[in-house]
Enzyme design. Sequence first.
Site, PDB file in Angstrom:
ATOM      1  N   GLU A  15       6.599   5.423   0.947  1.00  0.00           N
ATOM      2  CA  GLU A  15       5.142   5.523   0.751  1.00  0.00           C
ATOM      3  C   GLU A  15       4.488   5.878   2.077  1.00  0.00           C
ATOM      4  OE1 GLU A  15       4.284   1.614  -0.778  1.00  0.00           O
ATOM      5  OE2 GLU A  15       4.778   0.648   1.100  1.00  0.00           O
ATOM      6  N   ASP A  72      -2.961  -0.295   7.193  1.00  0.00           N
ATOM      7  CA  ASP A  72      -2.823   1.099   6.757  1.00  0.00           C
ATOM      8  C   ASP A  72      -3.686   2.023   7.606  1.00  0.00           C
ATOM      9  OD1 ASP A  72      -3.047  -0.150   3.352  1.00  0.00           O
ATOM     10  OD2 ASP A  72      -1.331  -0.087   4.711  1.00  0.00           O
TER      11      ASP A  72
HETATM   12  C1  6LW Z   1      -0.459   0.767   0.574  1.00  0.00           C
HETATM   13  C2  6LW Z   1       0.987   0.970   0.884  1.00  0.00           C
HETATM   14  C3  6LW Z   1       1.170  -0.231   1.708  1.00  0.00           C
HETATM   15  O1  6LW Z   1      -0.943   1.604  -0.408  1.00  0.00           O
HETATM   16  O2  6LW Z   1       0.502  -1.264   1.102  1.00  0.00           O
HETATM   17  O3  6LW Z   1       1.697  -1.051   3.824  1.00  0.00           O
HETATM   18  C4  6LW Z   1      -0.418  -0.691   0.161  1.00  0.00           C
HETATM   19  N1  6LW Z   1       1.784  -0.197   2.842  1.00  0.00           N
HETATM   20  O4  6LW Z   1       1.309   2.108   1.624  1.00  0.00           O
HETATM   21  C5  6LW Z   1      -1.742  -1.393   0.330  1.00  0.00           C
HETATM   22  O5  6LW Z   1      -1.986  -1.578   1.691  1.00  0.00           O
END
Ligand code: 6LW
Length: 502
Positions: free
Chosen positions: A177, A22
Amino acid sequence: MSGQHQADGTVANPVIPGFHPDPSVCRVGDDYYLVCSSFEYFPGIPVFHSRDLVNWTQLGNALDRPGQLRLPRTMPSSGGIYAPTLRHHDGRFWLIVTNVGDGGNLLFTATDPAGPWSDPLRLPGVPGIDPDLAWDEDGTCWCTVAGVSQVRLDPVTGETSEPHQVWSGTPGALAPEAPHLYRIGEYWYLLIAEGGTERGHSVAVARGSSPAGPFEPCPANPVLTHRGTSHPVQNTGHADLVQGPDGSWWLLLLGVRPGGGTPGWHVLGRETFLAPVSWVDGWPVVGEPSLELPAPPWPIRPAPAEPARDEFDQAELHPRWISVRERRAEHCTTKERSGWLTLNAAGSSLDEPDAVFTGRRQQHLSCRVRTLVDAAAGRGGLAVRLDEQHHYEIEAGDGQVRVLARIGPLRTEVAARPLPPGPAVLGVETAPAPRQGPRTGPDLLSFGVEEPDGTFTVLATLDGRYLSTEVAGGFTGRVVGMYAAAGTVHFDWFDYRPQPFA
Ligand code: 6LW
């Protein structure tokens, strides 16, 4: 260190190997700063610096005080610190992050990214995880979160407007996300991850004339995915866009390197990769985050190599060292025995959420680790940890050295032998598993004792697939380090050396 320049004019990806998921990056003049998720580890949110987007040096950890980072023992591993965003505005650094386990969305500021960072400003009105910050030309701060929803945010008081949805992502795609909002040219661009952070992960983008939308999806979405491919880098997603020193554009993103047979197991967690970006008709076109990336067209300045051995002779531990959920002075100190790290078990084992464990991310698929341990007053040693239910360790104490394994509900002693009194050098060596068909694991971990003449006597060799995310689940990666399971254990030094990857 990371993406060193290679003889053939390429640079090595991942640019930040090991459990650094991330990534969020911002540019301030000629300097680049990057942060990553850190989940149940304390201190949290590693902060890196680079001048070339390839070589990164850790400056510190943004959350290094208990008042900034509460990780309750009731919180499962892979809870805690999810997906920070780092931005620079009005002469200050701003860091917004979700603490899944205590406090929800939090905002921190600093004048120096190396710290100190402020105490948290709680943001109860920010309606989701993966919070992003972007300021428009009027100085309004827009906070965009997974979903994809958005509020206007007062970054001083924490007050927010009512949330509104700005994009629901690509029709049929899972989990929009990791949003990031940018003003580039005439458009506002909204970059998101979709498909979940496993093999279906992808990056999508939309654009609009206002930071609040509406946003028009890119006709070529997803602009990056490796799903359905045999590419050696998988799970590519959760990206942040940044302009290089020459004005070109680049993406920092997470990916994994599965090893072994089918389905492939990744053991180092989700790592930070670099990919080039070009623009066609006002849309970003993302190049390959390949393992050997054509070097960017500017000077690549290798960072100073880190010493392989930490002698624990500094007053403070190097920021690479992380502990599980907290680091209390009475449990972990370099002040009890000068030049040694002392761990006091406080009755916790590696199976407990408050294990007394201090380690560093395993960043190489092949590595050689040694530590000199004095367990005369307790039991402890060298562990490779994924979480409380997935760890291998070699332990000295009670006149023995033992190799132990915890895999899910199973816990077992794999080997044991008498250990002469006095300090001992314990070690683990990891190497790719020799291919023996589709069921081959990714690597083997050999645990042993280094004899006084330097020979390494292996006590047990264990299959690395059980310390992989595909088996254990979760969002972290292997951390290799020192622990105390009983009493007091002293460590004189810790030595971590990458080995040539066969
Ligand atoms: C994060 C989400 C994700 O909040 O995994 O890879 C979660 N994406 O965006 C935790 O890393």
